[in-house]
Design a protein around this motif. Sequence first.
Motif, PDB file in Angstrom:
ATOM      1  N   GLY A 178     -99.758  26.602  18.041  1.00 56.84           N
ATOM      2  CA  GLY A 178    -100.203  27.138  17.071  1.00 56.84           C
ATOM      3  C   GLY A 178    -101.208  26.404  16.415  1.00 56.84           C
ATOM      4  O   GLY A 178    -102.291  26.923  16.003  1.00 56.84           O
ATOM      5  N   TYR A 179    -101.113  24.874  15.978  1.00 56.00           N
ATOM      6  CA  TYR A 179    -102.563  24.606  15.612  1.00 56.00           C
ATOM      7  C   TYR A 179    -103.859  24.625  16.402  1.00 56.00           C
ATOM      8  O   TYR A 179    -104.866  24.552  15.874  1.00 56.00           O
ATOM      9  N   GLU A 180    -103.854  24.356  17.687  1.00 53.35           N
ATOM     10  CA  GLU A 180    -105.010  24.966  17.911  1.00 53.35           C
ATOM     11  C   GLU A 180    -105.056  26.917  18.011  1.00 53.35           C
ATOM     12  O   GLU A 180    -106.819  26.902  17.748  1.00 53.35           O
ATOM     13  N   ILE A 181    -104.438  27.712  17.746  1.00 49.68           N
ATOM     14  CA  ILE A 181    -104.684  29.088  17.543  1.00 49.68           C
ATOM     15  C   ILE A 181    -105.782  29.077  16.238  1.00 49.68           C
ATOM     16  O   ILE A 181    -106.771  29.744  15.999  1.00 49.68           O
ATOM     17  N   ALA A 182    -104.671  27.501  15.392  1.00 46.84           N
ATOM     18  CA  ALA A 182    -106.549  27.982  13.405  1.00 46.84           C
ATOM     19  C   ALA A 182    -107.452  27.509  14.115  1.00 46.84           C
ATOM     20  O   ALA A 182    -108.263  28.368  13.413  1.00 46.84           O
ATOM     21  N   ARG A 183    -107.525  26.338  15.181  1.00 44.38           N
ATOM     22  CA  ARG A 183    -108.884  25.960  15.359  1.00 44.38           C
ATOM     23  C   ARG A 183    -109.781  26.847  15.847  1.00 44.38           C
ATOM     24  O   ARG A 183    -110.703  27.064  15.369  1.00 44.38           O
ATOM     25  N   MET A 184    -108.944  28.199  16.455  1.00 40.46           N
ATOM     26  CA  MET A 184    -109.814  28.711  17.787  1.00 40.46           C
ATOM     27  C   MET A 184    -110.247  29.826  16.294  1.00 40.46           C
ATOM     28  O   MET A 184    -111.324  30.116  16.648  1.00 40.46           O
ATOM     29  N   LEU A 185    -109.558  30.074  15.547  1.00 43.17           N
ATOM     30  CA  LEU A 185    -109.560  30.881  14.557  1.00 43.17           C
ATOM     31  C   LEU A 185    -110.862  29.936  13.570  1.00 43.17           C
ATOM     32  O   LEU A 185    -111.723  31.558  13.605  1.00 43.17           O
ATOM     33  N   ASP A 186    -110.966  30.161  13.159  1.00 44.49           N
ATOM     34  CA  ASP A 186    -111.638  28.518  12.405  1.00 44.49           C
ATOM     35  C   ASP A 186    -112.883  28.399  13.040  1.00 44.49           C
ATOM     36  O   ASP A 186    -114.337  29.696  12.705  1.00 44.49           O
ATOM     37  N   GLU A 187    -113.627  28.365  14.132  1.00 42.70           N
ATOM     38  CA  GLU A 187    -114.231  28.627  15.362  1.00 42.70           C
ATOM     39  C   GLU A 187    -114.847  29.717  15.425  1.00 42.70           C
ATOM     40  O   GLU A 187    -115.785  29.762  15.288  1.00 42.70           O
ATOM     41  N   HIS A 188    -114.150  30.748  15.089  1.00 41.12           N
ATOM     42  CA  HIS A 188    -114.637  32.148  16.123  1.00 41.12           C
ATOM     43  C   HIS A 188    -115.214  32.797  14.326  1.00 41.12           C
ATOM     44  O   HIS A 188    -115.573  33.955  14.429  1.00 41.12           O
ATOM     45  N   GLY A 189    -115.024  31.939  13.414  1.00 39.24           N
ATOM     46  CA  GLY A 189    -115.326  32.913  12.300  1.00 39.24           C
ATOM     47  C   GLY A 189    -114.651  32.772  11.009  1.00 39.24           C
ATOM     48  O   GLY A 189    -115.248  33.593  10.292  1.00 39.24           O
ATOM     49  N   ILE A 190    -113.543  32.797  11.791  1.00 39.15           N
ATOM     50  CA  ILE A 190    -113.025  33.612  10.310  1.00 39.15           C
ATOM     51  C   ILE A 190    -112.390  33.041   9.547  1.00 39.15           C
ATOM     52  O   ILE A 190    -111.481  33.382   8.347  1.00 39.15           O
ATOM     53  N   GLY A 191    -112.483  31.410  10.169  1.00 41.19           N
ATOM     54  CA  GLY A 191    -112.429  30.719   8.557  1.00 41.19           C
ATOM     55  C   GLY A 191    -110.853  29.584   8.871  1.00 41.19           C
ATOM     56  O   GLY A 191    -110.643  30.317   9.942  1.00 41.19           O
ATOM     57  N   GLU A 192    -110.459  29.174   7.439  1.00 39.52           N
ATOM     58  CA  GLU A 192    -109.266  28.195   7.810  1.00 39.52           C
ATOM     59  C   GLU A 192    -107.732  28.615   7.587  1.00 39.52           C
ATOM     60  O   GLU A 192    -107.903  30.049   6.355  1.00 39.52           O
ATOM     61  N   ILE A 193    -107.320  29.227   8.467  1.00 40.91           N
ATOM     62  CA  ILE A 193    -106.038  29.877   8.432  1.00 40.91           C
ATOM     63  C   ILE A 193    -104.980  28.562   7.995  1.00 40.91           C
ATOM     64  O   ILE A 193    -104.218  27.727   9.644  1.00 40.91           O
ATOM     65  N   LYS A 194    -104.866  28.770   7.295  1.00 42.42           N
ATOM     66  CA  LYS A 194    -103.253  27.753   6.435  1.00 42.42           C
ATOM     67  C   LYS A 194    -102.028  28.383   7.794  1.00 42.42           C
ATOM     68  O   LYS A 194    -101.783  29.421   8.060  1.00 42.42           O
ATOM     69  N   GLY A 195    -101.417  27.137   7.950  1.00 46.77           N
ATOM     70  CA  GLY A 195     -99.631  26.923   8.417  1.00 46.77           C
ATOM     71  C   GLY A 195     -99.206  27.480   7.818  1.00 46.77           C
ATOM     72  O   GLY A 195     -98.252  29.050   8.676  1.00 46.77           O
ATOM     73  N   GLY A 196     -99.255  27.953   6.406  1.00 47.67           N
ATOM     74  CA  GLY A 196     -97.701  28.908   5.828  1.00 47.67           C
ATOM     75  C   GLY A 196     -98.430  30.418   6.416  1.00 47.67           C
ATOM     76  O   GLY A 196     -97.436  31.126   5.927  1.00 47.67           O
ATOM     77  N   THR A 197     -99.507  30.835   6.571  1.00 46.40           N
ATOM     78  CA  THR A 197     -99.910  31.753   6.947  1.00 46.40           C
ATOM     79  C   THR A 197     -99.679  31.911   8.283  1.00 46.40           C
ATOM     80  O   THR A 197     -99.276  33.322   8.524  1.00 46.40           O
ATOM     81  N   LEU A 198     -99.741  31.122   9.131  1.00 45.26           N
ATOM     82  CA  LEU A 198    -100.112  31.429  10.573  1.00 45.26           C
ATOM     83  C   LEU A 198     -98.493  31.325  11.099  1.00 45.26           C
ATOM     84  O   LEU A 198     -98.777  32.598  12.494  1.00 45.26           O
ATOM     85  N   TYR A 199     -97.313  30.790  11.151  1.00 43.32           N
ATOM     86  CA  TYR A 199     -97.015  30.085  11.538  1.00 43.32           C
ATOM     87  C   TYR A 199     -95.951  32.060  11.540  1.00 43.32           C
ATOM     88  O   TYR A 199     -95.503  32.400  12.273  1.00 43.32           O
ATOM     89  N   PRO A 200     -96.014  32.131   9.811  1.00 43.46           N
ATOM     90  CA  PRO A 200     -94.727  33.395   9.560  1.00 43.46           C
ATOM     91  C   PRO A 200     -95.327  34.709  11.093  1.00 43.46           C
ATOM     92  O   PRO A 200     -95.037  35.412  11.030  1.00 43.46           O
ATOM     93  N   ALA A 201     -96.907  34.639  11.549  1.00 46.30           N
ATOM     94  CA  ALA A 201     -97.573  35.827  11.500  1.00 46.30           C
ATOM     95  C   ALA A 201     -96.929  35.610  13.152  1.00 46.30           C
ATOM     96  O   ALA A 201     -96.611  36.497  14.027  1.00 46.30           O
ATOM     97  N   LEU A 202     -96.817  34.258  13.184  1.00 48.92           N
ATOM     98  CA  LEU A 202     -96.193  33.945  14.821  1.00 48.92           C
ATOM     99  C   LEU A 202     -95.215  34.576  15.486  1.00 48.92           C
ATOM    100  O   LEU A 202     -94.605  35.527  16.397  1.00 48.92           O
ATOM    101  N   ALA A 203     -94.430  34.030  14.457  1.00 51.47           N
ATOM    102  CA  ALA A 203     -93.091  34.841  14.254  1.00 51.47           C
ATOM    103  C   ALA A 203     -92.658  35.928  13.910  1.00 51.47           C
ATOM    104  O   ALA A 203     -92.180  36.586  15.473  1.00 51.47           O
ATOM    105  N   LYS A 204     -93.889  36.629  13.767  1.00 52.01           N
ATOM    106  CA  LYS A 204     -93.299  38.090  13.596  1.00 52.01           C
ATOM    107  C   LYS A 204     -93.612  39.017  14.733  1.00 52.01           C
ATOM    108  O   LYS A 204     -92.951  39.122  16.142  1.00 52.01           O
TER     109      LYS A 204
END
Lengths: 115, 215
Positions: A31-57
């Motif tokens: 999870g945390y690594e995915i958030a960092r990679m999204l940021d590095e690809h220019g998507i911006g900072e994705i908070k855990g509160g948004t990312l983890y529900p998406a991963l769960a889905k």
Amino acid sequence: MGGSADKRSQWLKGLLDLCVLAILTRGEAYGYEIARMLDEHGIGEIKGGTLYPALAKLETEGHVEATWRTSDAGPNRKYYVITESGRQALAAESAAWAEFSTAASRLIVDQEVAT
Amino acid sequence: MTPESWMYLGQVMAALREYGVPGRRIGDHIAELSAHLEESGADPVAEFGRPAELAARLAGDERLVPAWMRSLAARLATMVPVVLGAMLLVDVVMGDRPVTVTVGQVCWALLFAAMVGTISHLAINRLDGRSLASAIEWPVLVVWLGGSALTATLAGIDRVLLEVPTWLAIIGAVTLATPTLALARAMDSPIRFPPGAEHLAPLKRGVLAGRAPTA
């Protein structure tokens, strides 16, 4: 700056699943690594509160699978890997996204050409 | 992890439990959030948002308890058939013939529902960071209790509302109580943490209060 982040967050709605699947085509990640990679690809900072529900889905839908791994450098991590179903969903939706984003760009970015 | 993080994870765990998410999934979510906090050093509320909101998003389609059932009125209403069902069952077992439903029994069911429904409602709404006074939903409770008292006064406690044959009372009792018992059973799957996350086990002891472990 805050306004820009808000806009990105709005644009990302409905698109985050696709971005996560795209990240996972490059290899498994937690999870945390995915958030960092999204940021590095220019998507911006994705908070855990948004990312983890998406991963769960995505996991519930069978588009990703997860396994826990031990780590010497920190806490144990839950690694996600894209499934065949995830690859198919990504392929189908990325084509639709490409069509939509091209049309939107033509309308919004190229407006000076028309005026 | 900081005491704030422990508290936060305990509150998310309690809210996931309230939504009826299976125990193994709860353990998985909590271990993952804990690992994220440990690695990022982030403040839990800044990173994940309010505990109840995060739990709602994580629960997603796995919710066994739908959102509408989380209101006080719905909690009260769902308790009544269960209490009435239990009373009918007691009547059948005790051998009262014919089995009757009196105004007093209905009022007992209403009052018991008010007590249990309000306590469970408060336990959850405290998680949202609101004050107790604003979480109680006074108008609902006042109308509920006032209605019960008025019914008892006007109709008389001993007045028989229904007289039912034993076989029908048994069917009625089982029908009234079964859905809630099934739901309670579904929610009763033990919380299991994935391997390596056993250090989170103290959270289970303070699951409702969301307390940070003292040791």
